[in-house]
Structure formats: structure tokens, C-alpha cells
Motif scaffolding. Structure first.
Motif, short mmCIF file in Angstrom:
data_model
loop_
_atom_site.label_atom_id
_atom_site.label_comp_id
_atom_site.label_asym_id
_atom_site.label_seq_id
_atom_site.Cartn_x
_atom_site.Cartn_y
_atom_site.Cartn_z
N ASN A 48 2.16 9.11 12.38
CA ASN A 48 2.85 8.05 11.65
C ASN A 48 1.90 7.13 10.89
O ASN A 48 2.32 6.42 9.98
N ALA A 49 0.61 7.13 11.25
CA ALA A 49 -0.33 6.20 10.61
C ALA A 49 -0.45 6.49 9.11
O ALA A 49 -0.62 5.55 8.32
N ASN A 50 -0.36 7.75 8.74
CA ASN A 50 -0.53 8.10 7.33
C ASN A 50 0.73 8.75 6.74
O ASN A 50 1.31 8.23 5.80
N TRP A 51 1.14 9.87 7.33
CA TRP A 51 2.29 10.58 6.77
C TRP A 51 3.58 9.79 6.95
O TRP A 51 4.45 9.80 6.08
N GLY A 52 3.71 9.10 8.06
CA GLY A 52 4.89 8.26 8.25
C GLY A 52 4.91 7.10 7.28
O GLY A 52 5.97 6.74 6.74
N ARG A 53 3.75 6.51 7.03
CA ARG A 53 3.67 5.41 6.07
C ARG A 53 3.91 5.89 4.65
O ARG A 53 4.54 5.18 3.85
N LEU A 54 3.43 7.10 4.34
CA LEU A 54 3.49 7.60 2.97
C LEU A 54 4.92 7.60 2.43
O LEU A 54 5.17 7.16 1.31
N PHE A 55 5.85 8.10 3.21
CA PHE A 55 7.21 8.27 2.73
C PHE A 55 8.06 7.01 2.85
O PHE A 55 9.25 7.04 2.59
N SER A 56 7.42 5.91 3.26
CA SER A 56 8.13 4.63 3.29
C SER A 56 7.37 3.55 2.53
O SER A 56 7.71 2.36 2.64
N ASP A 57 6.36 3.96 1.76
CA ASP A 57 5.50 3.02 1.05
C ASP A 57 6.01 2.83 -0.39
O ASP A 57 5.95 3.76 -1.19
N PRO A 58 6.48 1.64 -0.74
CA PRO A 58 6.96 1.41 -2.12
C PRO A 58 5.86 1.62 -3.16
O PRO A 58 6.15 2.06 -4.28
N ALA A 59 4.61 1.32 -2.80
CA ALA A 59 3.51 1.51 -3.74
C ALA A 59 3.32 2.98 -4.07
O ALA A 59 3.01 3.34 -5.22
N PHE A 60 3.51 3.85 -3.07
CA PHE A 60 3.40 5.30 -3.32
C PHE A 60 4.50 5.76 -4.27
O PHE A 60 4.25 6.52 -5.21
N TYR A 61 5.73 5.29 -4.03
CA TYR A 61 6.83 5.71 -4.89
C TYR A 61 6.67 5.16 -6.32
O TYR A 61 7.07 5.81 -7.29
N ASN A 62 6.07 3.98 -6.45
CA ASN A 62 5.80 3.45 -7.78
C ASN A 62 4.79 4.33 -8.52
O ASN A 62 4.98 4.66 -9.69
#
Length: 286
Positions: A48-62
Motif C-alpha cells: 500500500n505504500a506505493n501501489w495503494g497510494r498510486l491509484f488514490s493520488d490526485p497528483a498522479f491522475y492530474n
């Protein structure tokens, strides 16, 4: 193993060792790091530290949204422009073809920092030549670096300028591989030039154009230089931040190498999926 094969592998061994040390191992290691929490010492495995954060990170989706906007708009425009340029370069009516081919290909060999500096000067809101032309035409000058939509348009213009000629040369090589007999037969059958282009040239160029599209998709997914240098690291306010800049920011600014590795593999996965889709879509129909 025959002696001849052993000798061949002995000569290849230095390259294979270097390839394994500087390519294979970093690829494997970065994948393992993507599952580790690198914000603690020592690093520990944590999904969850990386992959879990990735799919809930607004900056990534931006960053993903900005990259997809560039991909959807810029790549088709550039490939269409490159095709037109290649057809014009292949015309027997064109004189001094070598000069024009060099001129179209030249942007690729221009230093990235140099051409970014030139674009920043040309599109400067106060003294840039582009805004002077726009103002001279009676239109309102554009705030290229402070307006999000204008900044995105600037990135698209810059990428198209740099890579359209490169793709045109590749497509030109495909054009020159088409036998003249095909066009001669079509002319005897009174097929117009327009019909020849759409029913002969484009179908025969389809593999070359598909190759250019896949190269452009891979390049766009890794886009970094233009938004980093021209719009000041993806500005204004992240409006031109791409996945490449987001990866850089996480890996080399925040020093969160685990999260940066997960972003890198996500970029690679998206590029592979889009490339495979284009190969499937462009396959020869039975």
C-alpha cells in the motif's frame, strides 16, 4: 556446446555482463523497490505504500490526464502533418529536395535546452514574436505561460515542431518503397490523384504510419523535456505536468524511490497496452 559457439559467447561476454549489470539488474531491482516503503529506514516491503497510494493520488491522475491530452491531440496532428510533409517531399515537382529534407529533420538534432530557450523567447507574453504577430492582427495577446490551456497548446506546438519532420522522413522512406508501377497502372485506369492517395498510398503506408504512431505513443508517455524546460516543470499550477515530470518529482525531489518506481512501471504498462491496441487495430484484416 561446439567450440565455435563457445568462442562466440566468449566474445559476447563483456557486452552481456555490462548489459546485465546496467540494464537487466536495474529493471528487476526497480520493480522490487516499487513494493517497498522507501520513506523509512531501513526500507520495508509494503504494497500500500506505493501501489495503494498510486491509484488514490490526485497528483498522479492530474499527470495522467495531461499526458493523455497531449497524446490524443498531438500524436494524430503530428502524424497527419508528417504524412503531408512526406508526400510533398516525395513530389517530383519539388526542387532541392535534399535541402528541404534536412530542414525538416533539423529540429531533432537541435539541443533540447537551446530549442526550449528559443520557444520561451518566441512565446514570451510581453516581447515574444508570436504575441507581436497576434497583436498586429488585432487579436488579444495570449498569456502562454500563465494560462493553463495556452501552456498546454504551447507544449503541443513545441513537440509537433520537433518531431513532425522526424516522422516525415520515416514515412518518406515508406513512400519511396512503393513501386511506381502501381501508380502507372492507376493512371492508365484514369484514377485521380486524390483517389490514388486515399486508396493506394495510405493503405500501403499503413505499416509505416503505425510504426510512427507507436514510437510517438512511447515518446509521449515518457514526455519530460518540453514541460520541464519550457513551462517551468509542468506549470502553471501543474497544468502541463506529465507522468515523466511527476516521476522525476517523486524520485529526485522527494527522494521517494519506491513511489517513483511504481510510477515508472505504470508508465511502461500504459505504453505497452496502447501500443498493443494500435497493433491490433492496425492488423491486416483477413
Amino acid at each position: 556446446m561446439p567450440f565455435r559457439n563457445r568462442a562466440a559467447y566468449a566474445f559476447l561476454a563483456p557486452y552481456l555482463l555490462v548489459f546485465a549489470a546496467f540494464w537487466i539488474w536495474p529493471i528487476i531491482n526497480s520493480f522490487l523497490i516499487s513494493f517497498q516503503n522507501t520513506r523509512i529506514n531501513p526500507w520495508r516491503y509494503s504494497l500500500n505504500a506505493n501501489w495503494g497510494r498510486l491509484f488514490s493520488d490526485p497528483a498522479f491522475y492530474n499527470a495522467l490526464y495531461n499526458t493523455m491530452i497531449i497524446l490524443v491531440i498531438q500524436v494524430p496532428v503530428m502524424i497527419a502533418l508528417a504524412t503531408v510533409m512526406a508526400v510533398l517531399l516525395n513530389s517530383p515537382l519539388l526542387k532541392a529536395r535534399g535541402i528541404f529534407r534536412f530542414a525538416f529533420f533539423a529540429p531533432v538534432v537541435v539541443g533540447e535546452a537551446a530549442y526550449a530557450a528559443v520557444f520561451k523567447l518566441m512565446f514570451n507574453a510581453d516581447m515574444g514574436i508570436i504575441n507581436k504577430i497576434i497583436g498586429g492582427a488585432g487579436l488579444t495577446p495570449v498569456e502562454w505561460f500563465s494560462d493553463p490551456h495556452a501552456a498546454m497548446a504551447l507544449i503541443i506546438i513545441a513537440i509537433t515542431w520537433r518531431w513532425a519532420g522526424y516522422n516525415a522522413i520515416i514515412i518518406l522512406a515508406g513512400l519511396q518503397s512503393i513501386p511506381d508501377d502501381v501508380y502507372e497502372a492507376a493512371t492508365l485506369e484514369r484514377v485521380s490523384q486524390r483517389q490514388q492517395f486515399f486508396h493506394i498510398t495510405l493503405p500501403l503506408l499503413k505499416p509505416i504510419i503505425l510504426f510512427c504512431i507507436i514510437l510517438s505513443i512511447i515518446g509521449t508517455m515518457q514526455l519530460f523535456t518540453e514541460p520541464f524546460l519550457i513551462t517551468n516543470r509542468g506549470g502553471p499550477g501543474g497544468a502541463t505536468e506529465t507522468l515523466g515530470i511527476f516521476l522525476y518529482r517523486q524520485g529526485f525531489t522527494a527522494l521517494n524511490f519506491g513511489y517513483a518506481s511504481s510510477i515508472a512501471y505504470t508508465i511502461a504498462a500504459i505504453a505497452i497496452v496502447l501500443s498493443l491496441f494500435n497493433l491490433w487495430f492496425g492488423r491486416e484484416k483477413a
